[in-house]
Design a protein around this motif. Structure first.
Motif, PDB file in Angstrom:
ATOM      1  N   ASN A 142       0.822  -1.207   0.000  1.00 21.60           N
ATOM      2  CA  ASN A 142       0.000   0.000   0.000  1.00 21.60           C
ATOM      3  C   ASN A 142       0.858   1.259   0.000  1.00 21.60           C
ATOM      4  OD1 ASN A 142      -2.344   1.580   0.121  1.00 21.60           O
ATOM      5  ND2 ASN A 142      -2.318   1.600   2.356  1.00 21.60           N
ATOM      6  N   ARG A 143       1.919   1.262   0.798  1.00 22.61           N
ATOM      7  CA  ARG A 143       2.769   2.447   0.923  1.00 22.61           C
ATOM      8  C   ARG A 143       3.706   2.621  -0.281  1.00 22.61           C
ATOM      9  NH1 ARG A 143       3.016   4.804   5.988  1.00 22.61           N
ATOM     10  NH2 ARG A 143       1.885   3.725   7.658  1.00 22.61           N
ATOM     11  N   LEU A 144       4.254   1.518  -0.779  1.00 23.06           N
ATOM     12  CA  LEU A 144       5.260   1.614  -1.840  1.00 23.06           C
ATOM     13  C   LEU A 144       4.661   1.590  -3.238  1.00 23.06           C
ATOM     14  CD1 LEU A 144       7.963  -0.792  -0.357  1.00 23.06           C
ATOM     15  CD2 LEU A 144       7.881   1.705  -0.206  1.00 23.06           C
ATOM     16  N   LEU A 145       3.586   0.817  -3.422  1.00 18.70           N
ATOM     17  CA  LEU A 145       3.016   0.636  -4.756  1.00 18.70           C
ATOM     18  C   LEU A 145       1.628   1.228  -4.907  1.00 18.70           C
ATOM     19  CD1 LEU A 145       4.081  -3.096  -5.300  1.00 18.70           C
ATOM     20  CD2 LEU A 145       5.291  -1.033  -6.051  1.00 18.70           C
ATOM     21  N   GLY A 146       1.037   1.662  -3.803  1.00 27.70           N
ATOM     22  CA  GLY A 146      -0.314   2.206  -3.869  1.00 27.70           C
ATOM     23  C   GLY A 146      -1.372   1.153  -4.124  1.00 27.70           C
ATOM     24  N   VAL A 147      -1.073  -0.102  -3.776  1.00 34.70           N
ATOM     25  CA  VAL A 147      -2.030  -1.198  -3.957  1.00 34.70           C
ATOM     26  C   VAL A 147      -2.903  -1.273  -2.700  1.00 34.70           C
ATOM     27  CG1 VAL A 147      -2.319  -3.676  -4.317  1.00 34.70           C
ATOM     28  CG2 VAL A 147      -0.432  -2.456  -5.414  1.00 34.70           C
ATOM     29  N   PRO A 148      -4.203  -0.998  -2.805  1.00 32.61           N
ATOM     30  CA  PRO A 148      -5.036  -0.920  -1.608  1.00 32.61           C
ATOM     31  C   PRO A 148      -5.372  -2.269  -0.982  1.00 32.61           C
ATOM     32  CG  PRO A 148      -6.371  -0.575  -3.562  1.00 32.61           C
ATOM     33  CD  PRO A 148      -4.951  -0.651  -4.026  1.00 32.61           C
ATOM     34  N   TYR A 149      -5.440  -3.324  -1.792  1.00 27.71           N
ATOM     35  CA  TYR A 149      -5.791  -4.651  -1.286  1.00 27.71           C
ATOM     36  C   TYR A 149      -4.728  -5.655  -1.710  1.00 27.71           C
ATOM     37  CZ  TYR A 149     -10.403  -2.467  -0.924  1.00 27.71           C
ATOM     38  OH  TYR A 149     -11.438  -1.617  -0.634  1.00 27.71           O
ATOM     39  N   LEU A 150      -4.422  -6.600  -0.813  1.00 30.66           N
ATOM     40  CA  LEU A 150      -3.442  -7.628  -1.156  1.00 30.66           C
ATOM     41  C   LEU A 150      -3.583  -8.797  -0.186  1.00 30.66           C
ATOM     42  CD1 LEU A 150      -1.086  -8.022  -3.221  1.00 30.66           C
ATOM     43  CD2 LEU A 150       0.453  -7.460  -1.333  1.00 30.66           C
ATOM     44  N   LYS A 151      -3.961  -9.960  -0.723  1.00 27.58           N
ATOM     45  CA  LYS A 151      -3.988 -11.203   0.042  1.00 27.58           C
ATOM     46  C   LYS A 151      -2.813 -12.054  -0.403  1.00 27.58           C
ATOM     47  CE  LYS A 151      -7.690 -13.523   0.781  1.00 27.58           C
ATOM     48  NZ  LYS A 151      -8.938 -14.289   0.562  1.00 27.58           N
ATOM     49  N   ILE A 152      -1.999 -12.471   0.544  1.00 27.87           N
ATOM     50  CA  ILE A 152      -0.767 -13.159   0.185  1.00 27.87           C
ATOM     51  C   ILE A 152      -0.866 -14.673   0.337  1.00 27.87           C
ATOM     52  CG2 ILE A 152       0.594 -11.140   0.821  1.00 27.87           C
ATOM     53  CD1 ILE A 152       1.479 -12.697   3.325  1.00 27.87           C
ATOM     54  N   VAL A 153      -2.009 -15.189   0.793  1.00 28.27           N
ATOM     55  CA  VAL A 153      -2.185 -16.632   0.962  1.00 28.27           C
ATOM     56  C   VAL A 153      -3.090 -17.141  -0.157  1.00 28.27           C
ATOM     57  CG1 VAL A 153      -2.766 -18.494   2.555  1.00 28.27           C
ATOM     58  CG2 VAL A 153      -2.037 -16.274   3.448  1.00 28.27           C
ATOM     59  N   PRO A 154      -2.538 -17.700  -1.223  1.00 26.62           N
ATOM     60  CA  PRO A 154      -3.368 -18.099  -2.368  1.00 26.62           C
ATOM     61  C   PRO A 154      -4.438 -19.124  -2.026  1.00 26.62           C
ATOM     62  CG  PRO A 154      -1.047 -18.051  -2.976  1.00 26.62           C
ATOM     63  CD  PRO A 154      -1.108 -17.906  -1.500  1.00 26.62           C
ATOM     64  N   THR A 155      -4.172 -19.997  -1.051  1.00 26.14           N
ATOM     65  CA  THR A 155      -5.136 -21.045  -0.723  1.00 26.14           C
ATOM     66  C   THR A 155      -6.319 -20.532   0.100  1.00 26.14           C
ATOM     67  OG1 THR A 155      -3.558 -21.685   1.014  1.00 26.14           O
ATOM     68  CG2 THR A 155      -3.671 -23.068  -0.944  1.00 26.14           C
ATOM     69  N   THR A 156      -6.342 -19.249   0.449  1.00 24.81           N
ATOM     70  CA  THR A 156      -7.538 -18.658   1.046  1.00 24.81           C
ATOM     71  C   THR A 156      -8.445 -18.078  -0.029  1.00 24.81           C
ATOM     72  OG1 THR A 156      -6.425 -16.518   1.376  1.00 24.81           O
ATOM     73  CG2 THR A 156      -6.347 -18.089   3.192  1.00 24.81           C
ATOM     74  N   ASP A 157      -8.083 -18.302  -1.287  1.00 27.21           N
ATOM     75  CA  ASP A 157      -8.893 -17.874  -2.425  1.00 27.21           C
ATOM     76  C   ASP A 157      -9.506 -19.129  -3.050  1.00 27.21           C
ATOM     77  OD1 ASP A 157     -10.034 -16.847  -4.709  1.00 27.21           O
ATOM     78  OD2 ASP A 157      -8.250 -15.774  -5.376  1.00 27.21           O
ATOM     79  N   LEU A 158     -10.833 -19.226  -3.048  1.00 29.47           N
ATOM     80  CA  LEU A 158     -11.515 -20.402  -3.574  1.00 29.47           C
ATOM     81  C   LEU A 158     -11.202 -20.630  -5.055  1.00 29.47           C
ATOM     82  CD1 LEU A 158     -13.459 -22.721  -2.986  1.00 29.47           C
ATOM     83  CD2 LEU A 158     -15.365 -21.179  -3.481  1.00 29.47           C
ATOM     84  N   ASN A 159     -10.914 -19.551  -5.791  1.00 29.13           N
ATOM     85  CA  ASN A 159     -10.569 -19.700  -7.205  1.00 29.13           C
ATOM     86  C   ASN A 159      -9.311 -20.542  -7.392  1.00 29.13           C
ATOM     87  OD1 ASN A 159     -12.475 -17.676  -8.705  1.00 29.13           O
ATOM     88  ND2 ASN A 159     -11.747 -16.585  -6.903  1.00 29.13           N
TER      89      ASN A 159
END
Length: 273
Positions: free
Chosen positions: A134-151
Motif C-alpha cells: 500500500n505504501r510503496l506501490l499504492g495497492v489498496p488490497y493484497l492477500k498473500i495466501v493463495p489457498t484462502t482464495d476459492l478460485n
C-alpha cells in the motif's frame, strides 16, 4: 491499515484483509479498476495469481538447484530435505497407487510442496506485506495466501478432476467408463438412471470437496489471525504465537491431504475392474 488515511473499524479491517486485489475488464476487454468490486466473471485476482505462480516457480528453482548440486558424498541440509521429500512421496505413491504411471509421483510431489508453500504464507504477519504494498506501490488490497482464495483451490482441484476423467477413459475405454457410471452399484439395466445419478454425484463431489477442504481450513486460519490482530498488542503476542505453532500442523496436514486424495482418486481411475 486504511486506504483512505482514516482508521478502519473492526468490520472494515476484517473485510479489507479478506478482499483480493482485482484486475477487472469491461466489455471491450480493457482493465479499468484495480480494486473493483462487482465486475462479473472476467475478474483476475492478481494477488492470488502472483503469489501462487511465484511460489510455484520458487519450488521449481529450489528443487532444480538441489538436483544440480546433488552429490554422492556427505549431502548438505537442503539436499537432505529434498531427498526426504522425494523419497517420502515416492514411498506413499508406491503404497497407495495401484496402477503404473510415471506421472503420479512427480505430480504428487509438486502438489505437496506447492500447496505447502502457499499455506506457509499464512504465517507471515498479516499487515506486513499488504502495508508495504500500500505504501510503496499504492495497492489498496493484497492477500498473500493463495489457498484462502476459492478460485485457486478450485482451479487445482478441477485440474485433478480433468486427470481423473482422462485416465478413467484411457485405462477403461469409453465403454468401460460408461459401464462404470451406469451399472454401478446396481448391476441391472432398469436401474441405469439411478446409477448414473449416484455415480455423477460421487464423481463431481471429488473436486468440490477437495477444493473446499483446503480453502475452508486456510480461510478459517487466516480469519483467526485477523481477529487476533484486532486485539491489544500484549494479547496479540500471547495468542498469535500459540496459534501459529498449532497452525503449522494445519499447513502441513492440508498439503498432505490434498496430495493423498489426488493419489487415491487417480488410483481409482486406473482400476480397470
Amino acid at each position: 491499515m486504511a486506504t483512505t488515511g482514516e482508521a478502519l473499524t473492526a468490520t472494515g479491517y476484517i473485510q479489507h484483509h479478506l478482499t483480493n486485489a482485482k484486475m477487472c475488464f469491461d466489455e471491450s476487454g480493457v482493465a479499468f479498476n484495480y480494486a473493483c468490486q462487482d465486475a462479473g466473471f472476467w475478474t483476475w485476482h492478481v494477488d492470488s495469481l502472483l503469489f501462487s505462480v511465484g511460489l510455484g516457480m520458487l519450488f521449481l528453482w529450489l528443487f532444480r538447484k538441489a538436483g544440480k548440486k546433488a552429490t554422492t558424498g556427505v549431502p548438505g541440509k537442503f539436499q537432505c530435505f529434498v531427498e526426504m521429500c522425494v523419497e517420502g512421496v515416492d514411498r506413499i505413491v508406491k503404497d497407495s497407487f495401484s496402477g503404473r504411471n510415471a506421472l503420479i509421483a512427480p505430480l504428487a510431489l509438486t502438489i505437496f510442496i506447492w500447496v505447502f508453500l502457499m499455506n506457509l504464507m499464512d504465517l507471515v504477519p498479516i499487515d506486513f506485506v499488504p502495508e508495504a504494498a500500500n505504501r510503496l506501490l499504492g495497492v489498496p488490497y493484497l492477500k498473500i495466501v493463495p489457498t484462502t482464495d476459492l478460485n485457486v483451490t478450485l482451479g487445482m482441484s478441477l485440474s485433478v478432476f480433468a486427470l481423473i476423467i482422462f485416465y478413467s477413459i484411457k485405462v477403461k475405454g469409453v465403454g468401460g467408463f460408461t459401464k462404470e457410471m451406469t451399472l454401478n452399484p446396481f448391476n441391472h439395466w432398469a436401474l441405469i438412471p439411478v446409477n448414473l445419478i449416484l455415480e455423477t454425484v460421487t464423481l463431481v463431489a471429488k473436486p468440490i470437496s477437495l477444493a473446499l477442504r483446503l480453502f475452508g481450513n486456510l480461510y478459517a486460519g487466516e480469519l483467526i489471525f485477523i481477529l487476533i490482530a484486532l486485539m491489544p498488542w500484549w494479547a496479540q503476542f500471547a495468542l498469535s504465537v500459540p496459534w501459529a505453532i498449532f497452525h503449522i500442523l494445519v499447513i502441513v496436514l492440508q498439503a498432505f491431504i490434498f496430495m493423498m486424495l489426488t493419489i487415491v482418486y487417480l488410483s481409482m481411475a486406473h482400476e480397470e475392474h
